[in-house]
Design a protein around this motif. Structure first.
Motif, PDB file in Angstrom:
ATOM      1  N   THR A 187       8.373   6.963  60.531  1.00 39.15           N
ATOM      2  CA  THR A 187       8.489   5.760  61.359  1.00 39.15           C
ATOM      3  C   THR A 187       7.699   4.631  60.709  1.00 39.15           C
ATOM      4  OG1 THR A 187       8.711   7.055  63.396  1.00 39.15           O
ATOM      5  CG2 THR A 187       8.031   4.754  63.636  1.00 39.15           C
ATOM      6  N   THR A 188       8.287   3.464  60.663  1.00 39.54           N
ATOM      7  CA  THR A 188       7.605   2.264  60.182  1.00 39.54           C
ATOM      8  C   THR A 188       7.568   1.260  61.327  1.00 39.54           C
ATOM      9  OG1 THR A 188       8.328   2.588  57.895  1.00 39.54           O
ATOM     10  CG2 THR A 188       7.643   0.371  58.528  1.00 39.54           C
ATOM     11  N   ILE A 189       6.375   0.796  61.645  1.00 40.21           N
ATOM     12  CA  ILE A 189       6.205  -0.184  62.724  1.00 40.21           C
ATOM     13  C   ILE A 189       5.658  -1.462  62.110  1.00 40.21           C
ATOM     14  CG2 ILE A 189       5.167  -0.678  64.970  1.00 40.21           C
ATOM     15  CD1 ILE A 189       4.638   2.315  65.290  1.00 40.21           C
ATOM     16  N   TYR A 190       6.454  -2.535  62.175  1.00 39.87           N
ATOM     17  CA  TYR A 190       6.029  -3.843  61.668  1.00 39.87           C
ATOM     18  C   TYR A 190       5.700  -4.729  62.869  1.00 39.87           C
ATOM     19  CZ  TYR A 190       5.866  -7.530  58.085  1.00 39.87           C
ATOM     20  OH  TYR A 190       5.452  -8.509  57.214  1.00 39.87           O
ATOM     21  N   ASN A 191       4.785  -5.666  62.680  1.00 42.71           N
ATOM     22  CA  ASN A 191       4.232  -6.481  63.761  1.00 42.71           C
ATOM     23  C   ASN A 191       3.500  -5.596  64.769  1.00 42.71           C
ATOM     24  OD1 ASN A 191       3.603  -8.948  65.015  1.00 42.71           O
ATOM     25  ND2 ASN A 191       5.319  -8.758  66.431  1.00 42.71           N
ATOM     26  N   ALA A 192       2.890  -4.533  64.252  1.00 46.53           N
ATOM     27  CA  ALA A 192       2.069  -3.667  65.092  1.00 46.53           C
ATOM     28  C   ALA A 192       0.764  -4.368  65.438  1.00 46.53           C
ATOM     29  CB  ALA A 192       1.775  -2.358  64.350  1.00 46.53           C
ATOM     30  N   ALA A 193       0.221  -4.074  66.618  1.00 50.78           N
ATOM     31  CA  ALA A 193      -1.121  -4.537  66.943  1.00 50.78           C
ATOM     32  C   ALA A 193      -2.105  -3.834  66.011  1.00 50.78           C
ATOM     33  CB  ALA A 193      -1.448  -4.225  68.395  1.00 50.78           C
ATOM     34  N   CYS A 194      -3.210  -4.497  65.689  1.00 47.03           N
ATOM     35  CA  CYS A 194      -4.182  -3.889  64.762  1.00 47.03           C
ATOM     36  C   CYS A 194      -5.613  -4.053  65.264  1.00 47.03           C
ATOM     37  CB  CYS A 194      -4.023  -4.453  63.359  1.00 47.03           C
ATOM     38  SG  CYS A 194      -4.106  -6.259  63.245  1.00 47.03           S
ATOM     39  N   GLU A 195      -5.804  -4.190  66.587  1.00 53.61           N
ATOM     40  CA  GLU A 195      -7.132  -4.283  67.183  1.00 53.61           C
ATOM     41  C   GLU A 195      -8.006  -3.098  66.776  1.00 53.61           C
ATOM     42  OE1 GLU A 195      -5.335  -7.408  69.706  1.00 53.61           O
ATOM     43  OE2 GLU A 195      -4.663  -5.677  68.579  1.00 53.61           O
ATOM     44  N   PRO A 196      -9.326  -3.262  66.767  1.00 50.46           N
ATOM     45  CA  PRO A 196     -10.206  -2.134  66.451  1.00 50.46           C
ATOM     46  C   PRO A 196      -9.936  -0.905  67.322  1.00 50.46           C
ATOM     47  CG  PRO A 196     -11.470  -4.161  66.450  1.00 50.46           C
ATOM     48  CD  PRO A 196     -10.097  -4.513  66.939  1.00 50.46           C
ATOM     49  N   TYR A 197      -9.556  -1.125  68.589  1.00 50.83           N
ATOM     50  CA  TYR A 197      -9.299   0.020  69.459  1.00 50.83           C
ATOM     51  C   TYR A 197      -8.081   0.803  68.990  1.00 50.83           C
ATOM     52  CZ  TYR A 197     -12.357  -2.786  72.459  1.00 50.83           C
ATOM     53  OH  TYR A 197     -13.403  -3.526  72.943  1.00 50.83           O
ATOM     54  N   LEU A 198      -7.074   0.104  68.501  1.00 48.26           N
ATOM     55  CA  LEU A 198      -5.897   0.790  67.970  1.00 48.26           C
ATOM     56  C   LEU A 198      -6.241   1.487  66.655  1.00 48.26           C
ATOM     57  CD1 LEU A 198      -2.780   0.904  68.874  1.00 48.26           C
ATOM     58  CD2 LEU A 198      -2.491  -0.221  66.688  1.00 48.26           C
ATOM     59  N   GLN A 199      -7.099   0.854  65.856  1.00 50.34           N
ATOM     60  CA  GLN A 199      -7.570   1.514  64.635  1.00 50.34           C
ATOM     61  C   GLN A 199      -8.301   2.812  64.986  1.00 50.34           C
ATOM     62  OE1 GLN A 199      -9.767  -1.205  62.034  1.00 50.34           O
ATOM     63  NE2 GLN A 199      -8.651  -2.940  62.933  1.00 50.34           N
ATOM     64  N   GLN A 200      -9.084   2.766  66.038  1.00 54.50           N
ATOM     65  CA  GLN A 200      -9.794   3.961  66.489  1.00 54.50           C
ATOM     66  C   GLN A 200      -8.816   5.072  66.886  1.00 54.50           C
ATOM     67  OE1 GLN A 200     -13.187   3.892  65.618  1.00 54.50           O
ATOM     68  NE2 GLN A 200     -13.811   4.288  67.717  1.00 54.50           N
ATOM     69  N   LEU A 201      -7.768   4.697  67.633  1.00 54.54           N
ATOM     70  CA  LEU A 201      -6.758   5.678  68.041  1.00 54.54           C
ATOM     71  C   LEU A 201      -6.102   6.306  66.819  1.00 54.54           C
ATOM     72  CD1 LEU A 201      -4.919   7.054  70.189  1.00 54.54           C
ATOM     73  CD2 LEU A 201      -3.397   5.068  69.952  1.00 54.54           C
ATOM     74  N   CYS A 202      -5.672   5.470  65.871  1.00 54.99           N
ATOM     75  CA  CYS A 202      -4.994   5.981  64.680  1.00 54.99           C
ATOM     76  C   CYS A 202      -5.917   6.893  63.878  1.00 54.99           C
ATOM     77  CB  CYS A 202      -4.498   4.826  63.813  1.00 54.99           C
ATOM     78  SG  CYS A 202      -3.124   3.897  64.526  1.00 54.99           S
ATOM     79  N   SER A 203      -7.181   6.510  63.750  1.00 51.32           N
ATOM     80  CA  SER A 203      -8.129   7.341  63.012  1.00 51.32           C
ATOM     81  C   SER A 203      -8.325   8.683  63.704  1.00 51.32           C
ATOM     82  CB  SER A 203      -9.471   6.620  62.869  1.00 51.32           C
ATOM     83  OG  SER A 203      -9.324   5.439  62.108  1.00 51.32           O
ATOM     84  N   MET A 204      -8.373   8.679  65.036  1.00 49.38           N
ATOM     85  CA  MET A 204      -8.491   9.937  65.767  1.00 49.38           C
ATOM     86  C   MET A 204      -7.258  10.809  65.547  1.00 49.38           C
ATOM     87  SD  MET A 204      -8.863  10.700  69.865  1.00 49.38           S
ATOM     88  CE  MET A 204      -7.083  10.587  70.164  1.00 49.38           C
ATOM     89  N   LEU A 205      -6.071  10.202  65.594  1.00 52.19           N
ATOM     90  CA  LEU A 205      -4.835  10.964  65.387  1.00 52.19           C
ATOM     91  C   LEU A 205      -4.804  11.585  63.986  1.00 52.19           C
ATOM     92  CD1 LEU A 205      -2.236   8.570  67.074  1.00 52.19           C
ATOM     93  CD2 LEU A 205      -3.119  10.728  67.985  1.00 52.19           C
ATOM     94  N   VAL A 206      -5.300  10.846  62.991  1.00 55.83           N
ATOM     95  CA  VAL A 206      -5.360  11.393  61.624  1.00 55.83           C
ATOM     96  C   VAL A 206      -6.268  12.611  61.591  1.00 55.83           C
ATOM     97  CG1 VAL A 206      -6.151  10.923  59.274  1.00 55.83           C
ATOM     98  CG2 VAL A 206      -4.755   9.232  60.486  1.00 55.83           C
ATOM     99  N   ARG A 207      -7.412  12.543  62.281  1.00 57.43           N
ATOM    100  CA  ARG A 207      -8.306  13.707  62.329  1.00 57.43           C
ATOM    101  C   ARG A 207      -7.637  14.888  63.041  1.00 57.43           C
ATOM    102  NH1 ARG A 207     -11.954   9.741  63.858  1.00 57.43           N
ATOM    103  NH2 ARG A 207     -12.124  10.581  65.989  1.00 57.43           N
ATOM    104  N   MET A 208      -6.694  14.590  63.944  1.00 59.34           N
ATOM    105  CA  MET A 208      -5.956  15.638  64.650  1.00 59.34           C
ATOM    106  C   MET A 208      -4.826  16.221  63.800  1.00 59.34           C
ATOM    107  SD  MET A 208      -5.751  13.732  68.376  1.00 59.34           S
ATOM    108  CE  MET A 208      -4.785  15.014  69.196  1.00 59.34           C
TER     109      MET A 208
END
Length: 434
Positions: A187-208
């Motif tokens: 999946t490619t998402i363009y014009n995605a939000a990039c707030e620090p909170y979303l960065q935190q979510l993505c980083s957590m998902l990567v650790r998962m």
């Protein structure tokens, strides 16, 4: 309905530690549904919206253990999907705006989801299109029962795809990322939000175990995986609280140190308040705000009036425009506050005008504030909190005002600020919960 009685005009002093980020916590808590393994979360704010979501997860079958005041374990190994069909679930979910983010994890892991129209602040239209268009592009099929205001989503065969979001919605991006993390393919998402909170979510998902690249940008690439595991996660400090405390210090001529602020993750928030004339020092990861008798709003280089407007990250967050507006009431100079995203968020300025502030509400999105430069104090009145951010802005105004103010409907403030009255009393504030 609860109220605060505030006796204003007292200078505050001391240290205050921001709570864990509300907007991050709502995303992260929904993310526990993605795995049957144990998740350990820390710096979970003890506020109404977060606690209601934790209760909802418990009702869905998530095993929850409280490890301390701000730490929990969650294990979603026995989710009761039949609970989604109950009226109790629909009622509880509809009372909480953040509940919409359970849909992405439910679709990813179980292929189904149901939700009534979420509630939340009355700050204007907050459409759900980004969430559902994203799910549709991943292959989900959904229906809407307009009479009961219930969404039904079938996501049994999610497949990765390219999508260009029509708006960089934070919750919409979070929901789509969680759904795509276990969809088949890329999946490619363009014009995605990039707030620090979303960065935190993505980083957590990567650790998962998720495969996500582009974190911190508005272009995300997600390679779907078959399953995700457990992990540990700590919330960032709430940037909205940090901004609120900066405004509070300026308005009340207080000397306050904001501890452990994660300054590099605050974006342009400190610089925006500096443009309002507020002095601050960075001491390691703490923000020290000295007592200031006067603070002067900058002008643009050509001498024109400063405009503070909200924008998607890394622009200025809309959640702090109310605080900027109230802080400007006692500054020297003039500022135009432009709230682009929500057409009802400035409708608390009538209370500030009643308190003696000089504000021109130009239209639903813009207000011009002419600072009083402390030549005249605001005066205490009785008022009602219409939403979380306006509520804390009125609280800041009341703490700076002469006399006593009563703020009704403080449940709105409690939705976003943890034990705010107790924490302010430790700084010397004269505030009582009625």
């Amino acid at each position: 309905m609860g109220s605060f009685r505030v006796r204003g005009g007292t200078k505050l002093q001391g240290e205050i530690t921001p709570q864990g980020a509300k907007n991050e916590a709502l995303q992260i808590l929904c993310g526990v549904l993605l795995t049957p393994e144990k998740m350990t979360l820390r710096k979970v704010p003890n506020i109404r919206d977060v606690n209601k979501l934790i209760d909802l997860l418990g009702d869905m079958g998530v095993k929850i253990t409280k490890l301390g005041p701000e730490a929990y374990t969650f294990q979603a190994d026995e989710i009761n999907l039949d609970y989604l069909e109950t009226e109790e679930f629909l009622v509880k979910a509809s009372s909480l705006r953040g509940s919409v983010m359970i849909l992405g994890p439910l679709l990813a892991r179980f292929g189904t989801g149901k939700l009534s129209k979420p509630g939340g602040d009355k700050i204007g239209r907050r459409r759900m299109d980004t969430h559902f268009v994203g799910f549709q592009k991943l292959g989900a099929k959904f229906g809407y029962d307009s009479k009961r205001e219930i969404f039904h989503i079938d996501g049994k065969n999610l497949k990765g795809t390219y999508m260009l979001l029509d708006e960089a919605s934070v919750t919409g991006t979070a929901n789509i990322v969680m759904a795509a993390s276990m969809a088949e393919g890329k999946t490619t998402i363009y014009n995605a939000a990039c707030e620090p909170y979303l960065q935190q979510l993505c980083s957590m998902l990567v650790r998962m175990g998720a495969k996500i690249t582009g974190i911190g940008s508005n272009l995300l690439h997600i390679e779907g995986v078959k399953e995700l595991g457990g992990t540990e996660h700590t919330m960032l400090p709430d940037m909205i609280e940090i901004g609120s405390f900066i405004g509070l210090a300026a308005m009340t001529e207080s000397e306050i140190t904001i501890k452990n602020a994660q300054i590099p993750r605050l974006g342009i928030i400190p610089d925006t308040f500096k443009r309002m004339g507020i002095q601050m020092e960075f001491r390691d990861d703490d923000i020290y705000i000295p007592s200031q008798k006067h603070y002067e709003i900058e002008t643009f280089i050509d001498g024109s009036i400063l405009t503070v407007a909200d924008a998607i990250w890394p622009g200025f967050t809309p959640d702090l425009l109310s605080v900027v507006l109230v802080t400007a009431t006692q500054a020297k100079g003039t500022v135009l506050v432009h709230q682009k995203m929500f057409e009802s968020r400035l409708f608390f300025v009538d209370k500030l005008i009643d308190m003696g502030a000089q504000i021109i509400l130009c239209d639903p999105h813009r207000a011009t504030v002419i600072g009083l430069d402390r030549k005249t104090s605001l005066r205490g009145i009785r008022m009602t909190s219409p939403d979380i951010r306006a509520g804390v802005s009125l609280l800041i105004a009341a703490l700076s005002a002469e006399g006593t103010s009563i703020i009704d409907n403080i449940e709105q403030i409690d939705r976003g600020y943890q034990h705010i009255d107790e924490r302010l009393r430790k700084l010397g504030a004269d505030i009582e919960r009625l």
